[in-house]
Write a protein that holds these residues in place. Structure first.
Motif, PDB file in Angstrom:
ATOM      1  N   SER A   1     -28.601 -47.916 -20.600  1.00 22.07           N
ATOM      2  CA  SER A   1     -27.386 -48.687 -20.907  1.00 22.07           C
ATOM      3  C   SER A   1     -26.148 -47.818 -21.033  1.00 22.07           C
ATOM      4  O   SER A   1     -25.063 -48.326 -21.318  1.00 22.07           O
ATOM      5  CB  SER A   1     -27.592 -49.472 -22.212  1.00 22.07           C
TER       6      SER A   1
ATOM      7  N   VAL B   1     -28.313 -53.168 -27.594  1.00 16.06           N
ATOM      8  CA  VAL B   1     -29.501 -52.536 -27.011  1.00 16.06           C
ATOM      9  C   VAL B   1     -30.579 -52.354 -28.078  1.00 16.06           C
ATOM     10  O   VAL B   1     -31.760 -52.623 -27.834  1.00 16.06           O
ATOM     11  CB  VAL B   1     -29.143 -51.174 -26.382  1.00 16.06           C
TER      12      VAL B   1
ATOM     13  N   LEU C   1     -34.050 -47.359 -23.207  1.00 15.28           N
ATOM     14  CA  LEU C   1     -33.096 -48.453 -23.034  1.00 15.28           C
ATOM     15  C   LEU C   1     -31.665 -47.989 -23.303  1.00 15.28           C
ATOM     16  O   LEU C   1     -30.727 -48.367 -22.589  1.00 15.28           O
ATOM     17  CB  LEU C   1     -33.448 -49.610 -23.968  1.00 15.28           C
ATOM     18  N   LEU C   2     -31.484 -47.191 -24.324  1.00 11.39           N
ATOM     19  CA  LEU C   2     -30.148 -46.678 -24.629  1.00 11.39           C
ATOM     20  C   LEU C   2     -29.609 -45.849 -23.467  1.00 11.39           C
ATOM     21  O   LEU C   2     -28.439 -45.987 -23.074  1.00 11.39           O
ATOM     22  CB  LEU C   2     -30.181 -45.838 -25.902  1.00 11.39           C
TER      23      LEU C   2
ATOM     24  N   LEU D   1     -32.117 -50.658 -15.837  1.00  9.96           N
ATOM     25  CA  LEU D   1     -32.138 -51.455 -17.055  1.00  9.96           C
ATOM     26  C   LEU D   1     -32.766 -52.817 -16.800  1.00  9.96           C
ATOM     27  O   LEU D   1     -33.625 -53.272 -17.564  1.00  9.96           O
ATOM     28  CB  LEU D   1     -30.713 -51.604 -17.591  1.00  9.96           C
TER      29      LEU D   1
END
Length: 291
Positions: A89, A68, A85-86, A7
């Motif tokens: 995360s 996010v 990104l999700l 991340l």
């Protein structure tokens, strides 16, 4: 589970790719580092500078899905980058998968495009189906096993057999890897993705170098120059038609304007028909080689 290092790496690289003008911000005084500043991203996303800084430093608490999404919007991420990104995360968007199944409608459509090469691929680069002209165009690249039918695997493990001029290799290599990153983001790095990535990293230093850049995108159009053993160089425009399943796509190749690609495709259609009808011609047909 959150991948803090992944991340942090993606956030930093994505932030460095944006200019203030891209985000609607004034250029301001001379900058010592490329891209946006951390505080600018935090402001655009509506989060605290401290929270965003901790994310880039692989520290602090895991961000919520809404945070996010806000950061993805601030960084001008497309859908694949947002989903990436999700995943990093710890939030998994629901996958839509077709597996290796090609819907009858896609086959019917591909067969109606008789004057265009059509190839159906998985999101990991495995060829699932071609129409007759597609077979004539890429048939020399295909084998019997899933790895032999995988254009990414063949591209990086057999570079001497690449069917495109060497001056295009760097661009195509980077595009292949960024496409695979997008697929990995959608799938959350599942076992099939991980196995292919690890195998490519072991076999190809070029792939490992490009994978480390963490570039994520998905091509929907590209220019291709195929070096075919029978008709020579063919300049084509590839249009990628995405399906609702996301892990299967149809690639249609159109003659590039201002070239003789249309005539060469017409000739290739005749040659391909002869090869398909003649078992001996199939056996002795020359393999592709890039020059």
């Amino acid at each position: 589970m959150i991948d803090r290092r992944g991340l942090a790496d993606f956030l930093r690289r994505r932030r460095e790719q944006l200019r203030p003008v891209d985000a609607g911000l004034p250029a301001g005084p001379r900058r010592r580092t490329p891209g946006l500043r951390r505080e600018e991203v935090a402001m655009l996303a509506g989060v605290s500078v401290d929270h965003y800084t901790r994310l880039e430093q692989a520290r602090g608490s895991a961000p919520s899905a809404s945070v996010v999404a806000a950061i993805a919007q601030a960084l001008h991420c497309d859908r694949e980058q947002r989903d990436h990104l999700l995943r990093l995360s710890g939030h998994a968007p629901p996958p839509r998968r077709a597996g290796h199944h090609v819907r009858p409608g896609l086959i019917a459509l591909g067969n109606r495009l008789t004057d265009l090469p059509v190839v159906v691929l998985t999101d990991l680069g495995e060829v699932l189906w071609t129409n007759p002209l597609g077979q004539a165009l890429v048939g020399g690249l295909l084998g019997t096993s899933s790895r032999e039918r995988n254009i990414l695997w063949r591209w990086f493990t057999e570079p001497s057999a690449r069917p495109m001029p060497s001056e295009h290799w760097e661009r195509i290599s980077a595009a292949h890897v960024s496409d695979l990153r997008a697929a990995s983001a959608r799938r959350g790095g599942d076992a099939e993705v991980s196995a292919l990535v690890h195998a490519l990293q072991e076999r190809s230093a070029e792939f490992s170098r490009l994978w480390a850049l963490h570039d994520v995108t998905q091509r929907q159009s590209d220019l291709k120059v195929f070096l075919h053993p029978e008709v020579g160089a063919i300049e084509l425009r590839c249009e990628v038609l995405l399906t609702p399943d996301e892990d299967v796509s149809m690639h249609a190749f159109f003659p590039l304007e201002g070239t003789n690609a249309a005539e060469k495709l017409e000739l290739l259609g005749v040659i391909g028909t002869q090869v398909l009808q003649d078992p001996e011609a199939q056996r002795v047909r020359r393999p592709w080689r890039a020059t």
